[in-house]
Design a protein around this motif. Structure first.
Motif, mmCIF file in Angstrom:
data_model
loop_
_atom_site.group_PDB
_atom_site.id
_atom_site.type_symbol
_atom_site.label_atom_id
_atom_site.label_comp_id
_atom_site.label_asym_id
_atom_site.label_seq_id
_atom_site.Cartn_x
_atom_site.Cartn_y
_atom_site.Cartn_z
ATOM 1 N N LEU A 80 0.941 -1.104 0.063
ATOM 2 C CA LEU A 80 -0.063 -0.021 0.098
ATOM 3 C C LEU A 80 0.813 1.235 0.005
ATOM 4 C CD1 LEU A 80 -2.814 1.220 0.262
ATOM 5 C CD2 LEU A 80 -2.726 1.014 2.620
ATOM 6 N N PRO A 81 0.799 1.973 -1.263
ATOM 7 C CA PRO A 81 1.718 3.198 -1.143
ATOM 8 C C PRO A 81 1.205 4.335 0.006
ATOM 9 C CG PRO A 81 0.948 2.599 -3.475
ATOM 10 C CD PRO A 81 0.334 1.761 -2.440
ATOM 11 N N GLY A 82 2.379 5.102 0.302
ATOM 12 C CA GLY A 82 2.197 6.046 1.448
ATOM 13 C C GLY A 82 0.735 6.863 1.187
ATOM 14 N N PRO A 83 0.663 7.393 0.062
ATOM 15 C CA PRO A 83 -0.338 8.403 -0.148
ATOM 16 C C PRO A 83 -1.754 7.666 -0.041
ATOM 17 C CG PRO A 83 1.128 8.768 -1.978
ATOM 18 C CD PRO A 83 1.449 7.509 -1.022
ATOM 19 N N LEU A 84 -1.901 6.402 -0.511
ATOM 20 C CA LEU A 84 -3.004 5.815 -0.287
ATOM 21 C C LEU A 84 -3.243 5.192 1.135
ATOM 22 C CD1 LEU A 84 -3.511 3.738 -3.691
ATOM 23 C CD2 LEU A 84 -4.535 5.578 -2.867
ATOM 24 N N ARG A 85 -2.138 5.022 1.872
ATOM 25 C CA ARG A 85 -2.043 4.623 3.075
ATOM 26 C C ARG A 85 -2.734 5.692 4.193
ATOM 27 N NH1 ARG A 85 0.278 0.693 5.865
ATOM 28 N NH2 ARG A 85 1.752 0.396 3.950
ATOM 29 N N TRP A 86 -2.249 6.904 3.695
ATOM 30 C CA TRP A 86 -2.660 8.227 4.483
ATOM 31 C C TRP A 86 -4.222 8.500 4.146
ATOM 32 C CZ3 TRP A 86 -0.520 9.451 8.556
ATOM 33 C CH2 TRP A 86 0.860 9.120 8.927
ATOM 34 N N PHE A 87 -4.639 8.148 2.872
ATOM 35 C CA PHE A 87 -5.950 8.441 2.698
ATOM 36 C C PHE A 87 -6.906 7.421 3.377
ATOM 37 C CE2 PHE A 87 -9.581 6.935 -0.325
ATOM 38 C CZ PHE A 87 -10.300 8.220 -0.021
ATOM 39 N N ILE A 88 -6.305 6.117 3.605
ATOM 40 C CA ILE A 88 -7.287 5.143 4.305
ATOM 41 C C ILE A 88 -7.422 5.694 5.815
ATOM 42 C CG2 ILE A 88 -7.391 2.890 5.086
ATOM 43 C CD1 ILE A 88 -8.016 3.216 2.156
ATOM 44 N N VAL A 89 -5.960 6.272 6.330
ATOM 45 C CA VAL A 89 -6.232 6.629 7.671
ATOM 46 C C VAL A 89 -6.847 7.821 7.747
ATOM 47 C CG1 VAL A 89 -4.534 7.790 9.445
ATOM 48 C CG2 VAL A 89 -3.840 5.983 8.184
ATOM 49 N N PHE A 90 -6.879 8.854 6.880
ATOM 50 C CA PHE A 90 -7.957 10.147 6.751
ATOM 51 C C PHE A 90 -9.435 9.641 7.091
ATOM 52 C CE2 PHE A 90 -10.251 13.007 4.161
ATOM 53 C CZ PHE A 90 -9.906 14.092 4.962
ATOM 54 N N LEU A 91 -9.757 8.524 6.287
ATOM 55 C CA LEU A 91 -11.300 8.193 6.062
ATOM 56 C C LEU A 91 -11.557 7.627 7.464
ATOM 57 C CD1 LEU A 91 -11.822 6.450 2.806
ATOM 58 C CD2 LEU A 91 -12.526 8.714 3.453
ATOM 59 N N ILE A 92 -10.641 6.671 7.946
ATOM 60 C CA ILE A 92 -11.112 6.141 9.341
ATOM 61 C C ILE A 92 -11.223 7.368 10.503
ATOM 62 C CG2 ILE A 92 -10.017 4.797 11.331
ATOM 63 C CD1 ILE A 92 -8.775 3.066 8.908
ATOM 64 N N SER A 93 -10.308 8.298 10.274
ATOM 65 C CA SER A 93 -10.283 9.452 11.380
ATOM 66 C C SER A 93 -11.628 10.085 11.184
ATOM 67 C CB SER A 93 -8.950 10.312 11.115
ATOM 68 O OG SER A 93 -7.708 9.457 11.305
ATOM 69 N N LEU A 94 -11.953 10.408 9.823
ATOM 70 C CA LEU A 94 -13.098 11.301 9.682
ATOM 71 C C LEU A 94 -14.350 10.696 10.274
ATOM 72 C CD1 LEU A 94 -13.321 13.805 7.394
ATOM 73 C CD2 LEU A 94 -14.413 11.923 6.031
ATOM 74 N N LEU A 95 -14.397 9.431 9.707
ATOM 75 C CA LEU A 95 -15.950 8.532 10.359
ATOM 76 C C LEU A 95 -15.594 8.493 11.892
ATOM 77 C CD1 LEU A 95 -16.448 6.333 7.353
ATOM 78 C CD2 LEU A 95 -17.460 8.647 7.695
ATOM 79 N N THR A 96 -14.663 8.288 12.332
ATOM 80 C CA THR A 96 -14.475 8.140 13.803
ATOM 81 C C THR A 96 -14.869 9.436 14.443
ATOM 82 O OG1 THR A 96 -12.626 6.472 13.547
ATOM 83 C CG2 THR A 96 -13.066 7.662 15.822
ATOM 84 N N TRP A 97 -14.291 10.430 14.170
ATOM 85 C CA TRP A 97 -14.625 11.659 14.553
ATOM 86 C C TRP A 97 -16.384 11.959 14.636
ATOM 87 C CZ3 TRP A 97 -15.076 16.518 11.014
ATOM 88 C CH2 TRP A 97 -15.344 17.915 11.766
#
Length: 532
Positions: A60-77
């Motif tokens: 999983l390349p870095g930019p896509l990894r951070w995108f997945i982390v961003f989505l998880i953080s967004l919906l967790t918020w």
């Protein structure tokens, strides 16, 4: 625009096919089952089954990894900061929010934990709602990709290209499906673009409770000007929504279309008070991730062969054979009938009870909740929308005439009266405000952090009265049925009906039957979780 070599393209297509099949036949049914019954044993067993796959390296390349982390953080918020349902025990809800936060951190570090995160978010915390569907589906697609690549171990470039294709298809299918729905509304594919009066949506949103801080004269002037550009706006809407069909011809084209869809959602929010902020954030995040990907990591994600693969996936989703985006195609009408809630406080002040205060059910109280309290036949859906152009034209021709509208309601309307739901609704409101009056905490955030709460998606927070914000105990609730109409000829907003359909006196003690029904009343007051 270069065409990828056939063998590499075929490998990427195979990854996409495997991921889509895993999503449809594996991840989605599992998530649905766990969300309906998120018991620790079931969730733990499901995670344990896929846990060994985490030992395999999924590139999983870095930019896509951070995108997945961003989505998880967004919906967790969103899940962690939404209000408690005070008609239910607070302790379990607090533990669920803490569990969601823990699983979010675990999911960012260990992919199998994402299955448990989705189960808790969609099940216990009601995360599977319309405005969050697309971001959740992106995470489900990533989980399917993780499983496929861990088992098949395809080459890194094909694996990454397959993930880009699947994520892009999930996002863009939520716009292609609505344009397909609009194309089917009339006798010709362009009937909606040519004949819909989109500025009626602005008028109906204003009647519904959006931007009521603006004087009606100001809104009328804006509507007269907006009516002139209905057709250009409609055509541009359909172009933006349909652009996903060709997005994968080039990387820059995909980025531009993702940004265009985000801007489109913002325009919809300004015009109607419907805010798809999760979609906006997800599409901007995905556009940024694709832009930051090294060129060697996505070669077979773009070009005409990749565009054909994406076209097949999007069309399958539009046909409801993969995931099921909502149709979102209708005719806008200037007439609205809505149920409103207002409260009288202990100090004697009368305040409007608007949907933002009703969180975690802000979506339901911002839409059509309460029709079961009245005998009036209802002609339309949310914001006055109808699915028959003839009915739209008849509503316009009625011009606010009560007799003509009454005849239309008798012919085309449908009553929603339901005594059982009405009783449970009254029990829900009674229990909610009785407990709030007694000091039950509504928000998981302390007062000084309340501004960090995630925004809602239905922005109908204004009305004829100042908003109630919990500043004073409530002693009486009044539920009203109100009909309003925008008159295109004169630009006036007129109130056609305003009558009380239910009074709730909080000083009167609840009966044993009402106390018993409180345990199940929250599901009546709002959320039905759409199928995952």
């Amino acid at each position: 625009m270069s065409t990828p070599l056939a063998p590499s393209y075929m490998a990427t297509a195979a990854v996409v096919a495997a991921v889509v099949a895993c999503y449809r036949l594996g991840v989605s049914p599992t998530v649905r089952a766990l969300a309906r019954h998120p018991t620790p044993l079931a969730v733990g067993a499901a995670v344990a089954v896929i846990a060994p796959l985490a030992l395999r390296t999924s590139p999983l390349p870095g930019p896509l990894r951070w995108f997945i982390v961003f989505l998880i953080s967004l919906l967790t918020w969103r899940g962690v900061t939404s209000d408690y349902d005070v008609t239910e025990p607070i302790g379990p809800q607090r533990r669920d929010k803490l569990l969601l936060l823990f699983l979010a951190v675990a999911s960012c570090l260990w992919a199998p934990a994402l299955l448990a995160w989705i189960a808790v978010s969609c099940g216990r915390l009601r995360g599977w709602q319309h405005h969050a569907m697309m971001p959740v589906r992106l995470l489900k697609a990533y989980l399917a990709w993780f499983l496929v690549t861990a088992v098949l171990a395809p080459p890194s470039s094909d694996s990454t290209a397959g993930l880009v294709l699947v994520l892009g298809c999930v996002s863009l299918s939520h716009y292609v499906k609505p344009v397909w729905s609009k194309a089917r509304l009339g006798p010709r594919p362009w009937s909606w673009a040519w004949h819909n009066r989109t500025h009626y949506l602005v008028a109906s949103a204003y009647s519904w409770g959006w931007a009521r801080f603006l004087p009606s004269r100001t809104v009328s002037r804006l509507l007269r000007r907006a009516g002139v550009i209905d057709r250009p706006v409609n055509v541009l809407t359909m172009v933006v929504e349909a652009a996903g069909l060709v997005a994968f011809l080039d990387r820059r084209l995909l980025i531009a279309i993702l940004v265009a869809t985000a801007l489109f959602n913002l325009v919809v929010a300004i015009a109607s008070g419907i805010l798809f902020w999760e979609n906006v954030a997800a599409n901007i995040g995905l556009a940024a991730a694709v832009a930051l990907l090294p060129g060697t990591d996505h070669g077979t994600a773009f070009g005409w062969p990749a565009a054909l693969v994406a076209l097949a996936v999007i069309l399958l989703s539009v046909a409801d054979l993969l995931w099921q985006p909502w149709h979102l195609g209708w005719w806008d009408a200037p007439f609205t009938a809505r149920v409103h809630w207002q409260v009288e406080t202990a100090s004697g002040a009368t305040r409007g009870l608007y949907n933002d205060y009703m969180c975690p059910y802000e979506r339901e109280f911002g839409r059509v909740e309460g029709y079961f309290l009245t005998d009036e036949p209802v002609l339309h859906g949310h914001l006055g929308i109808v699915w028959d152009r003839r009915l739209r034209d008849l509503l316009v021709q009625a011009g606010g005439d009560p007799d003509r509208l009454h005849a239309l309601k008798q012919t085309y309307g449908r009553p929603h009266r339901d005594e059982e739901r009405s009783a449970e609704h009254v029990a829900f409101l009674t229990t909610m405000f009785t407990r709030l009056n007694a000091g039950t905490r509504k928000s998981p955030l302390p007062r000084w952090l309340h501004h960090l709460k995630a925004p809602g998606g239905q922005l109908y927070r204004w009305g004829d009265l100042p908003a109630y914000c919990g500043e004073d105990p409530v002693r009486h609730i009044t539920v009203r049925y109100v009909e309003r109409c925008y008159l295109p000829e004169t630009g006036d907003f007129v109130t056609l009906a305003d009558r009380v359909v239910r009074e709730i006196d909080l000083s009167a003690p609840m009966t044993d039957q009402e106390n018993t029904s409180c345990a199940r009343s929250s599901s009546t007051a709002a959320p039905t979780s759409e199928s995952c």
